[in-house]
Design an enzyme around this catalytic site. Structure first.
Site, PDB file in Angstrom:
ATOM      1  CB  SER A   4      -0.230   8.077  -7.848  1.00  0.00           C
ATOM      2  OG  SER A   4      -0.638   7.501  -6.627  1.00  0.00           O
TER       3      SER A   4
ATOM      4  CG  HIS B 105       2.519   3.557  -6.851  1.00  0.00           C
ATOM      5  ND1 HIS B 105       1.845   3.380  -5.669  1.00  0.00           N
ATOM      6  CD2 HIS B 105       2.164   4.813  -7.283  1.00  0.00           C
ATOM      7  CE1 HIS B 105       1.118   4.462  -5.396  1.00  0.00           C
ATOM      8  NE2 HIS B 105       1.286   5.337  -6.367  1.00  0.00           N
TER       9      HIS B 105
ATOM     10  CG  HIS C 228       3.127   0.382   2.568  1.00  0.00           C
ATOM     11  ND1 HIS C 228       3.368   1.667   3.006  1.00  0.00           N
ATOM     12  CD2 HIS C 228       2.195   0.480   1.591  1.00  0.00           C
ATOM     13  CE1 HIS C 228       2.595   2.488   2.335  1.00  0.00           C
ATOM     14  NE2 HIS C 228       1.863   1.803   1.471  1.00  0.00           N
TER      15      HIS C 228
ATOM     16  NE  ARG D 124      -4.437   1.235   1.439  1.00  0.00           N
ATOM     17  CZ  ARG D 124      -3.488   1.697   0.620  1.00  0.00           C
ATOM     18  NH1 ARG D 124      -3.798   2.626  -0.268  1.00  0.00           N
ATOM     19  NH2 ARG D 124      -2.245   1.239   0.683  1.00  0.00           N
TER      20      ARG D 124
ATOM     21  CG  ASP E  88      -1.521  -2.942  -4.873  1.00  0.00           C
ATOM     22  OD1 ASP E  88      -2.599  -2.393  -5.160  1.00  0.00           O
ATOM     23  OD2 ASP E  88      -0.439  -2.332  -4.849  1.00  0.00           O
TER      24      ASP E  88
HETATM   25  N1  NMX Z   1       9.178  -9.047  -1.685  1.00  0.00           N
HETATM   26  C1  NMX Z   1      10.525  -9.175  -1.721  1.00  0.00           C
HETATM   27  N2  NMX Z   1      11.371  -8.242  -1.249  1.00  0.00           N
HETATM   28  C2  NMX Z   1      10.819  -7.161  -0.682  1.00  0.00           C
HETATM   29  C3  NMX Z   1       9.438  -6.970  -0.574  1.00  0.00           C
HETATM   30  C4  NMX Z   1       8.592  -7.965  -1.133  1.00  0.00           C
HETATM   31  N3  NMX Z   1       7.276  -7.854  -1.132  1.00  0.00           N
HETATM   32  N4  NMX Z   1       9.201  -5.805   0.034  1.00  0.00           N
HETATM   33  C5  NMX Z   1      10.418  -5.263   0.291  1.00  0.00           C
HETATM   34  N5  NMX Z   1      11.386  -6.080  -0.147  1.00  0.00           N
HETATM   35  C6  NMX Z   1      12.820  -5.828  -0.149  1.00  0.00           C
HETATM   36  C7  NMX Z   1      13.114  -4.588  -0.978  1.00  0.00           C
HETATM   37  O1  NMX Z   1      13.132  -4.897  -2.368  1.00  0.00           O
HETATM   38  C8  NMX Z   1      14.457  -4.182  -0.433  1.00  0.00           C
HETATM   39  O2  NMX Z   1      15.423  -5.030  -0.998  1.00  0.00           O
HETATM   40  P1  NMX Z   1      16.897  -4.470  -1.347  1.00  0.00           P
HETATM   41  O3  NMX Z   1      17.497  -4.125  -0.020  1.00  0.00           O
HETATM   42  O4  NMX Z   1      17.537  -5.639  -2.013  1.00  0.00           O
HETATM   43  O5  NMX Z   1      16.721  -3.290  -2.236  1.00  0.00           O
HETATM   44  C9  NMX Z   1      14.335  -4.534   1.048  1.00  0.00           C
HETATM   45  O6  NMX Z   1      13.265  -5.516   1.135  1.00  0.00           O
HETATM   46  C10 NMX Z   1      13.963  -3.351   1.923  1.00  0.00           C
HETATM   47  O7  NMX Z   1      12.805  -2.752   1.382  1.00  0.00           O
HETATM   48  P2  NMX Z   1      11.760  -1.980   2.352  1.00  0.00           P
HETATM   49  O8  NMX Z   1      12.487  -0.855   2.974  1.00  0.00           O
HETATM   50  O9  NMX Z   1      11.070  -2.919   3.231  1.00  0.00           O
HETATM   51  O10 NMX Z   1      10.669  -1.487   1.300  1.00  0.00           O
HETATM   52  P3  NMX Z   1      10.648  -0.122   0.477  1.00  0.00           P
HETATM   53  O11 NMX Z   1      10.088   0.946   1.336  1.00  0.00           O
HETATM   54  O12 NMX Z   1      11.941   0.146  -0.175  1.00  0.00           O
HETATM   55  O13 NMX Z   1       9.617  -0.478  -0.700  1.00  0.00           O
HETATM   56  C11 NMX Z   1       7.661  -1.504  -1.566  1.00  0.00           C
HETATM   57  C12 NMX Z   1       8.233  -0.632  -0.453  1.00  0.00           C
HETATM   58  C13 NMX Z   1       6.140  -1.489  -1.434  1.00  0.00           C
HETATM   59  C14 NMX Z   1       8.020  -0.917  -2.921  1.00  0.00           C
HETATM   60  C15 NMX Z   1       8.207  -2.939  -1.402  1.00  0.00           C
HETATM   61  O14 NMX Z   1       7.759  -3.482  -0.182  1.00  0.00           O
HETATM   62  C16 NMX Z   1       7.823  -3.857  -2.550  1.00  0.00           C
HETATM   63  O15 NMX Z   1       8.513  -3.892  -3.548  1.00  0.00           O
HETATM   64  N6  NMX Z   1       6.679  -4.625  -2.427  1.00  0.00           N
HETATM   65  C17 NMX Z   1       6.201  -5.420  -3.502  1.00  0.00           C
HETATM   66  C18 NMX Z   1       5.514  -4.572  -4.544  1.00  0.00           C
HETATM   67  C19 NMX Z   1       4.223  -4.000  -4.033  1.00  0.00           C
HETATM   68  O16 NMX Z   1       3.400  -4.687  -3.439  1.00  0.00           O
HETATM   69  N7  NMX Z   1       3.992  -2.716  -4.295  1.00  0.00           N
HETATM   70  C20 NMX Z   1       2.725  -2.067  -3.961  1.00  0.00           C
HETATM   71  C21 NMX Z   1       2.807  -1.077  -2.816  1.00  0.00           C
HETATM   72  C22 NMX Z   1       1.455  -0.498  -2.521  1.00  0.00           C
HETATM   73  N8  NMX Z   1       0.958   0.287  -3.640  1.00  0.00           N
HETATM   74  O17 NMX Z   1      -0.129   0.044  -4.072  1.00  0.00           O
HETATM   75  O18 NMX Z   1       1.598   1.179  -4.140  1.00  0.00           O
HETATM   76  C1  MLT Z   2      -0.647   3.895  -2.065  1.00  0.00           C
HETATM   77  O1  MLT Z   2      -1.839   3.682  -1.815  1.00  0.00           O
HETATM   78  O2  MLT Z   2      -0.293   4.908  -2.667  1.00  0.00           O
HETATM   79  C2  MLT Z   2       0.366   2.856  -1.726  1.00  0.00           C
HETATM   80  O3  MLT Z   2       0.006   2.131  -0.588  1.00  0.00           O
HETATM   81  C3  MLT Z   2       1.777   3.349  -1.726  1.00  0.00           C
HETATM   82  C4  MLT Z   2       2.185   4.274  -0.622  1.00  0.00           C
HETATM   83  O4  MLT Z   2       1.413   4.720   0.201  1.00  0.00           O
HETATM   84  O5  MLT Z   2       3.408   4.537  -0.583  1.00  0.00           O
END
Ligand code: NMX
Ligand code: MLT
Length: 433
Positions: free
Chosen positions: A240, A270, A316, A325, A371
């Site tokens: 964002s 996100h 994350h 947070r 979240d």
């Molecule tokens: N559950 C299952 N798998 C996960 C999770 C999770 N919570 N977090 C990471 N992974 C997987 C990810 O999908 C990836 O799989 P693949 O190799 O098959 O593509 C692998 O672990 C490596 O990912 P990371 O490098 O640890 O994470 P990345 O930096 O790519 O993504 C998020 C970060 C936040 C997108 C990821 O952790 C996620 O999808 N979390 C769940 C959704 C979430 O909570 N999002 C909110 C983030 C905060 N916000 O408010 O924006």
């Molecule tokens: C945010 O607050 O924007 C989320 O934690 C996602 C991020 O920092 O990548």
């Protein structure tokens, strides 16, 4: 206006500092970029600058150098409140100093004076509401305000580059002032009787939001202050913030830019993760008819992973520890409603899920993010329509991205335009090495 005066006073020094750094050290190499990063969402590529907040992977966010506990302790609070004025946080983000009570109240007064939302925005939302997700409505409402942009008008009339930030600040105050009323109207349209509520001049920005969505609870006023502060900024690389910055870098105004940022926030990886997360908790609760055993919860988490889904609220891109947070909200709930069943479940998830993610071995960070718990607190106070939760995130996020946009314009940051390559080029580069 106090914010304008304070920023103006700092500008000569900031401009000179950056001019000197770029002139004398412009060739200094910060980092190298790998093929893995190019294909991997630019993770950890150090290509942005923001002096407003910074996320240390091992510590979490600092707003203008202050941790969350410091921000809560140092910012002035309304009488009888345990959480600070959000206007004080906005002052801190924009000016870089902890405000006095009068300075925080001056920002709140600016917001009061600018809070009237044009009727045409309400009419448009009414027409769209039946089939639209609250985030679509929120983004459309911000876009609908674009016709009132002071920046767009003044740019059209002709303006010196050094002065661009002044109408950007005007627009940012005008926009952020209206967000509580817009969010409250979306809530009313989607889940209540669709009436328009108006801010009470006696109340601060966050308390007005709670008043307008009809939650009559002093604790919820404090939760709203805390919530909007926590969600305000998370350095510049999150979707964002980055989208808002990118769009604004073409000199489009804050309404265009923030509306685009909200569209990024609406993605499930996100901001939408907050609604997904509460949905996941309630699925657990329903399946087991209450708070499950640890073993049942562990199995449910594995079932989620085995079905190819992520566990929302965990992991994350930058953080490698539990998100402070998350911790701030956990503490808020522990002190006020430790026996709430959904809260107990969220606490149990915190005890069980990181080990499951570690065992699976994919997520680089198995810890909770912001979240993982935010919806649980909303749910406790009766805001139970969880597809509204990302709107709350967006109201908070407006504070950080607008503060960044004002400074980006004040410092003359150029249009953002990184370079792309073809896969063939990358293959050849790698081969020649
Ligand atoms: N559950 C299952 N798998 C996960 C999770 C999770 N919570 N977090 C990471 N992974 C997987 C990810 O999908 C990836 O799989 P693949 O190799 O098959 O593509 C692998 O672990 C490596 O990912 P990371 O490098 O640890 O994470 P990345 O930096 O790519 O993504 C998020 C970060 C936040 C997108 C990821 O952790 C996620 O999808 N979390 C769940 C959704 C979430 O909570 N999002 C909110 C983030 C905060 N916000 O408010 O924006
Ligand atoms: C945010 O607050 O924007 C989320 O934690 C996602 C991020 O920092 O990548």
């Amino acid at each position: 206006m106090i914010l304008q005066e304070k920023i103006n006073a700092q500008l000569p020094e900031w401009r000179e500092r950056i001019r000197k750094l770029v002139k004398e050290q412009g060739d200094y190499v910060i980092d190298q970029v790998s093929i893995g990063q190019v294909y991997g969402g630019m993770r950890d590529a150090k290509v942005l600058v923001s002096d407003i907040s910074y996320v240390d992977p091992a510590e979490g966010i600092r707003f203008r150098g202050y941790t969350i506990p410091e921000v809560i302790a140092k910012l002035p609070k309304p009488d009888g409140a345990s959480m600070p004025y959000v206007g004080g946080l906005y002052y801190l983000l924009l000016v870089g100093e902890i405000p006095t009570r009068e300075q925080a109240q001056a920002v709140e007064a600016e917001w009061q004076a600018r809070s009237v939302v044009p009727q045409s925005v309400f009419d448009m939302l009414r027409a769209l509401a039946p089939q639209a997700h609250p985030m679509q409505l929120f983004s459309q409402a911000v876009l609908a305000l674009q016709s009132s942009s002071v920046f767009a008008r003044k740019y059209g009339e002709g303006m010196k580059k050094d002065e661009y930030w002044i109408p950007m600040l005007e627009d940012s105050l005008n926009l952020t002032a209206k967000l509580p009323a817009i969010a409250a109207f979306i809530y009313s349209l989607k889940y209540r009787n669709g009436t328009v509520s108006h801010p009470d001049p006696e109340l601060d920005w966050a308390a007005n939001f709670t008043q307008m969505i009809g939650v009559k609870d002093k604790e919820y006023e404090d939760l709203s202050r805390l919530y909007f502060i926590l969600h305000s900024d998370h350095e510049s690389g999150n979707v964002s913030a980055h989208v808002t910055h990118l769009v604004a870098s073409s000199l489009s105004d804050i309404y265009y830019a923030f509306s685009a940022g909200l569209n990024g926030l609406a993605g499930p990886l996100h901001g939408l993760a907050n609604q997904e997360c509460l949905g996941w908790l309630l699925d657990v609760y329903q399946k087991f008819g209450g708070v499950p055993t640890r073993d049942q919860l562990r199995q449910f988490a594995w079932d989620t992973l085995n079905s190819g889904k992520v566990i929302p609220g965990y992991g994350h891109a930058v953080l490698r520890v539990p998100d402070p947070r998350f911790t701030a909200q956990l503490e808020f709930a522990r002190q006020r409603f430790p026996n709430d069943e959904i809260f107990r479940l969220a606490e149990m998830v915190y005890e069980v899920v990181p080990a499951v993610l570690k065992e699976q071995g994919k997520a680089k960070n198995p810890a909770p993010n912001v979240d993982a718990i935010s919806g649980t607190l909303q749910y406790h106070y009766g805001v139970r329509e969880f597809d509204f939760y990302t709107v709350l995130f967006g109201v908070g996020r407006a504070l950080g991205v607008t503060a960044n946009a004002v400074w980006a314009r004040a410092l003359g940051q150029p249009i953002e335009r990184p370079k792309s390559l073809t896969t063939k080029m990358l293959e050849e580069m790698a081969k020649s090495q």
